[in-house]
Design a protein around this motif. Structure first.
Motif, PDB file in Angstrom:
ATOM      1  N   TYR A  44       0.669  -0.896   0.013  1.00  0.00           N
ATOM      2  CA  TYR A  44       0.064  -0.102   0.268  1.00  0.00           C
ATOM      3  C   TYR A  44       1.053   1.447  -0.040  1.00  0.00           C
ATOM      4  CZ  TYR A  44      -3.593   3.347   1.848  1.00  0.00           C
ATOM      5  OH  TYR A  44      -3.850   4.372   1.593  1.00  0.00           O
ATOM      6  N   TYR A  45       2.034   1.564   0.784  1.00  0.00           N
ATOM      7  CA  TYR A  45       2.186   2.338   0.903  1.00  0.00           C
ATOM      8  C   TYR A  45       4.150   2.202  -0.154  1.00  0.00           C
ATOM      9  CZ  TYR A  45       0.931   3.455   5.339  1.00  0.00           C
ATOM     10  OH  TYR A  45      -0.004   3.878   6.176  1.00  0.00           O
ATOM     11  N   ALA A  46       4.151   1.481  -1.262  1.00  0.00           N
ATOM     12  CA  ALA A  46       4.929   1.380  -1.668  1.00  0.00           C
ATOM     13  C   ALA A  46       5.405   2.397  -3.006  1.00  0.00           C
ATOM     14  CB  ALA A  46       4.798   0.082  -2.981  1.00  0.00           C
ATOM     15  N   PRO A  47       4.017   2.937  -3.446  1.00  0.00           N
ATOM     16  CA  PRO A  47       3.833   3.725  -4.731  1.00  0.00           C
ATOM     17  C   PRO A  47       4.441   5.080  -4.090  1.00  0.00           C
ATOM     18  CG  PRO A  47       1.883   2.234  -4.589  1.00  0.00           C
ATOM     19  CD  PRO A  47       2.988   1.741  -3.815  1.00  0.00           C
ATOM     20  N   ASN A  48       4.012   5.074  -2.733  1.00  0.00           N
ATOM     21  CA  ASN A  48       4.138   6.299  -2.074  1.00  0.00           C
ATOM     22  C   ASN A  48       5.550   6.791  -1.644  1.00  0.00           C
ATOM     23  OD1 ASN A  48       1.494   7.666  -1.563  1.00  0.00           O
ATOM     24  ND2 ASN A  48       1.142   6.472   0.180  1.00  0.00           N
ATOM     25  N   VAL A  49       5.987   6.094  -1.481  1.00  0.00           N
ATOM     26  CA  VAL A  49       7.592   5.875  -1.036  1.00  0.00           C
ATOM     27  C   VAL A  49       7.746   5.509  -2.711  1.00  0.00           C
ATOM     28  CG1 VAL A  49       9.689   4.032  -0.454  1.00  0.00           C
ATOM     29  CG2 VAL A  49       7.491   4.304   1.147  1.00  0.00           C
ATOM     30  N   TYR A  50       7.673   5.595  -3.865  1.00  0.00           N
ATOM     31  CA  TYR A  50       8.340   5.623  -4.579  1.00  0.00           C
ATOM     32  C   TYR A  50       8.844   6.685  -5.937  1.00  0.00           C
ATOM     33  CZ  TYR A  50       9.335   4.551 -10.254  1.00  0.00           C
ATOM     34  OH  TYR A  50       9.773   5.388 -11.072  1.00  0.00           O
ATOM     35  N   ILE A  51       6.947   6.861  -5.455  1.00  0.00           N
ATOM     36  CA  ILE A  51       7.787   8.978  -6.130  1.00  0.00           C
ATOM     37  C   ILE A  51       7.461   9.881  -4.812  1.00  0.00           C
ATOM     38  CG2 ILE A  51       5.506  10.779  -6.201  1.00  0.00           C
ATOM     39  CD1 ILE A  51       5.516   8.509  -8.459  1.00  0.00           C
ATOM     40  N   SER A  52       8.180   9.441  -4.191  1.00  0.00           N
ATOM     41  CA  SER A  52       8.819  10.474  -3.177  1.00  0.00           C
ATOM     42  C   SER A  52      10.646  10.498  -3.008  1.00  0.00           C
ATOM     43  CB  SER A  52       8.582   9.858  -1.477  1.00  0.00           C
ATOM     44  OG  SER A  52       8.978  10.559  -0.393  1.00  0.00           O
ATOM     45  N   ASN A  53      10.866   9.424  -3.578  1.00  0.00           N
ATOM     46  CA  ASN A  53      12.106   8.939  -3.638  1.00  0.00           C
ATOM     47  C   ASN A  53      12.219   9.990  -4.907  1.00  0.00           C
ATOM     48  OD1 ASN A  53      12.240   7.621  -1.408  1.00  0.00           O
ATOM     49  ND2 ASN A  53      12.013   5.413  -2.416  1.00  0.00           N
ATOM     50  N   VAL A  54      11.571   9.974  -6.114  1.00  0.00           N
ATOM     51  CA  VAL A  54      11.481  10.418  -7.369  1.00  0.00           C
ATOM     52  C   VAL A  54      12.301  11.939  -7.365  1.00  0.00           C
ATOM     53  CG1 VAL A  54      11.081  11.061 -10.121  1.00  0.00           C
ATOM     54  CG2 VAL A  54      10.728   8.265  -8.451  1.00  0.00           C
ATOM     55  N   ALA A  55      10.373  12.595  -6.866  1.00  0.00           N
ATOM     56  CA  ALA A  55      11.162  13.336  -6.256  1.00  0.00           C
ATOM     57  C   ALA A  55      11.627  14.367  -5.319  1.00  0.00           C
ATOM     58  CB  ALA A  55       9.525  13.725  -5.362  1.00  0.00           C
ATOM     59  N   THR A  56      12.653  13.751  -3.894  1.00  0.00           N
ATOM     60  CA  THR A  56      13.469  14.210  -3.728  1.00  0.00           C
ATOM     61  C   THR A  56      14.673  13.830  -4.105  1.00  0.00           C
ATOM     62  OG1 THR A  56      12.382  12.909  -1.440  1.00  0.00           O
ATOM     63  CG2 THR A  56      15.108  13.720  -1.907  1.00  0.00           C
ATOM     64  N   LYS A  57      14.542  12.978  -5.284  1.00  0.00           N
ATOM     65  CA  LYS A  57      16.714  13.123  -5.954  1.00  0.00           C
ATOM     66  C   LYS A  57      16.165  14.292  -7.240  1.00  0.00           C
ATOM     67  CE  LYS A  57      17.065   7.831  -5.762  1.00  0.00           C
ATOM     68  NZ  LYS A  57      17.475   6.454  -6.775  1.00  0.00           N
ATOM     69  N   ARG A  58      14.630  14.476  -8.006  1.00  0.00           N
ATOM     70  CA  ARG A  58      14.114  15.869  -8.744  1.00  0.00           C
ATOM     71  C   ARG A  58      14.936  16.854  -8.810  1.00  0.00           C
ATOM     72  NH1 ARG A  58      11.377  15.811 -12.925  1.00  0.00           N
ATOM     73  NH2 ARG A  58      10.139  18.276 -13.745  1.00  0.00           N
ATOM     74  N   ARG A  59      14.197  17.186  -7.513  1.00  0.00           N
ATOM     75  CA  ARG A  59      14.234  18.423  -6.248  1.00  0.00           C
ATOM     76  C   ARG A  59      15.528  18.445  -6.113  1.00  0.00           C
ATOM     77  NH1 ARG A  59      11.563  17.040  -1.977  1.00  0.00           N
ATOM     78  NH2 ARG A  59       9.627  17.303  -2.791  1.00  0.00           N
ATOM     79  N   GLU A  60      16.098  17.529  -5.735  1.00  0.00           N
ATOM     80  CA  GLU A  60      18.038  18.020  -5.514  1.00  0.00           C
ATOM     81  C   GLU A  60      18.742  18.058  -6.652  1.00  0.00           C
ATOM     82  OE1 GLU A  60      19.230  14.444  -3.678  1.00  0.00           O
ATOM     83  OE2 GLU A  60      18.524  14.721  -2.174  1.00  0.00           O
ATOM     84  N   SER A  61      18.460  17.704  -7.424  1.00  0.00           N
ATOM     85  CA  SER A  61      18.994  18.321  -9.379  1.00  0.00           C
ATOM     86  C   SER A  61      18.467  19.317  -9.718  1.00  0.00           C
ATOM     87  CB  SER A  61      18.614  16.807 -10.424  1.00  0.00           C
ATOM     88  OG  SER A  61      18.970  17.839 -11.713  1.00  0.00           O
ATOM     89  N   ILE A  62      17.703  19.870  -9.213  1.00  0.00           N
ATOM     90  CA  ILE A  62      16.900  21.315  -9.487  1.00  0.00           C
ATOM     91  C   ILE A  62      17.489  22.753  -9.168  1.00  0.00           C
ATOM     92  CG2 ILE A  62      15.232  22.615  -9.864  1.00  0.00           C
ATOM     93  CD1 ILE A  62      13.546  20.757 -10.595  1.00  0.00           C
ATOM     94  N   VAL A  63      17.350  21.994  -6.963  1.00  0.00           N
ATOM     95  CA  VAL A  63      18.236  22.770  -6.486  1.00  0.00           C
ATOM     96  C   VAL A  63      19.747  23.274  -6.219  1.00  0.00           C
ATOM     97  CG1 VAL A  63      18.565  23.344  -3.776  1.00  0.00           C
ATOM     98  CG2 VAL A  63      16.171  22.595  -4.507  1.00  0.00           C
ATOM     99  N   GLY A  64      20.412  21.735  -7.106  1.00  0.00           N
ATOM    100  CA  GLY A  64      21.713  22.225  -7.225  1.00  0.00           C
ATOM    101  C   GLY A  64      22.084  23.556  -8.328  1.00  0.00           C
ATOM    102  N   ALA A  65      21.162  23.565  -9.510  1.00  0.00           N
ATOM    103  CA  ALA A  65      21.281  23.732 -10.068  1.00  0.00           C
ATOM    104  C   ALA A  65      21.380  25.604  -9.862  1.00  0.00           C
ATOM    105  CB  ALA A  65      21.500  23.416 -11.528  1.00  0.00           C
ATOM    106  N   PHE A  66      20.242  25.155  -9.507  1.00  0.00           N
ATOM    107  CA  PHE A  66      19.048  27.155  -9.623  1.00  0.00           C
ATOM    108  C   PHE A  66      20.158  28.216  -8.947  1.00  0.00           C
ATOM    109  CE2 PHE A  66      16.399  29.543  -7.531  1.00  0.00           C
ATOM    110  CZ  PHE A  66      15.233  29.747  -8.360  1.00  0.00           C
ATOM    111  N   PRO A  67      20.245  28.312  -7.981  1.00  0.00           N
ATOM    112  CA  PRO A  67      21.306  29.405  -8.062  1.00  0.00           C
ATOM    113  C   PRO A  67      22.546  29.715  -9.182  1.00  0.00           C
ATOM    114  CG  PRO A  67      22.004  27.510  -6.156  1.00  0.00           C
ATOM    115  CD  PRO A  67      21.313  26.938  -6.964  1.00  0.00           C
TER     116      PRO A  67
END
Length: 336
Positions: free
Chosen positions: A160-183
């Protein structure tokens, strides 16, 4: 029968799992060298959204003139959508933030929503059936029936929680990539704005230049340009960017851009201040990770390094004592 027992043996399964993990690690390291850069393809697909939105806007206006109704939404007629509608999973598994979570992970439109609800409904039964089949049919490990049933119920929760965990991990990696290059993107945007370019052209130029550092950020900026051209107010496009990234630094930048658009304040000064703040936030995040490193390395050091260190240090001494006792059997016998 011997083949089946060999396959389902826990030691063999563990060895197979370790082999798969090692293979996946090698593939992950070698993949950037074997695959071509897909920046141009992704930017082209996102850039075409402007023309698509304009075309749908014209079609919606024509449809409104003919039938009095209009719709700009994508239509999802796939299998997942049919199952979700037939079983009313959107009500049964209702999650008011599912659209925002999927957008933060890079999945936009109605199809990812249907896919999310479908797998959230199916995976609990798949996990429970797999664990129950293994424990009740293949190998029970000597566990009582109640314990095996509890593991199967745990599979329901895990699925039940596996899809939420997957989406959360993908969103975290995507956010880290965006924030690293944003400045760096803000610095480029500041240069473009102060050179006299319009905000749409500046964002589009920055999206093309920043793609080599972060494809995700280039994709978001290109989508922002398309939404600025299509949406009735720029404020809505800026708020959409803040919602999709879900980061306080980007949210403050979009707020400054909204205020500059509304009150006519200089955008260059605001971008300069925001760029410095985002660099400070990135540095603080790096320092935080560095401070957490000793605590995170404690368990791996105890589990993996210390046993090897003891074997290397004490191994020769133990072997020497064993050889001495083998040469002189009297040493191993107690004196009367």
């Amino acid at each position: 029968m011997d083949l089946v027992s060999t396959i389902v043996d826990p030691d063999n399964l563990l060895a197979a799992f370790v082999a798969v993990v090692c293979f996946a690690t090698i593939v992950t390291i070698a993949m950037p060298m074997m695959t071509r850069n897909s920046l141009e393809t992704r930017l082209k697909s996102v850039s075409s959204r402007r023309e698509e939105l304009r075309r749908k806007s014209r079609e919606a206006l024509a449809s409104k003139n003919n039938t009095g109704q209009s719709s700009l939404r994508h239509i999802d007629e796939g299998l997942y959508k049919k199952v979700v509608e037939r079983l009313q999973l959107s009500r049964l598994l209702e999650d008011p933030q599912v659209v925002d979570k999927l957008a933060q992970a890079g999945y936009r439109g109605p199809r990812p929503v249907s896919t999310f609800y479908f797998f959230r409904f199916v995976l609990p039964f798949v996990f429970a059936a797999a664990i129950g089949f293994y424990l009740f049919v293949i190998k029970d490990f000597g566990l009582p029936t109640l314990t095996r049933a509890a593991f199967s119920i745990g599979g329901l929760t895990l699925g039940y929680y596996a899809p939420n965990v997957y989406i959360s991990n993908v969103a975290t990696k995507r956010r880290e990539s965006i924030v690293g290059a944003f400045p760096d993107a803000l610095d480029l945007l500041l240069i473009c704005v102060e050179s006299g370019m319009s905000i749409e052209a500046a964002i589009q130029k920055v999206a093309a230049e920043i793609g080599s550092t972060s494809i995700e950020l280039a994709e978001e900026l290109t989508l922002l340009t398309a939404e600025i051209s299509y949406l009735p107010e720029r404020r809505m496009a800026y708020e959409g960017l803040a919602k999709r990234t879900n980061h306080p630094g980007i949210r403050s930048v979009t707020t400054a851009m909204i205020q500059a658009e509304r009150y006519g304040t200089p955008l260059g000064a605001a971008l300069r201040v925001m760029a410095k703040e985002n660099r400070d936030m990135r540095l603080a995040a790096a320092e935080k990770k560095a401070a957490q490193l000793p605590a995170k390395l404690t368990v791996p050091m105890i589990v993996f390094f210390l046993p090897v260190l003891f074997v290397v240090i004490l191994g020769p001494a133990v072997m020497k004592v064993t050889d001495m006792m083998g040469e002189n059997p009297n040493l191993s016998q107690p004196h009367p």
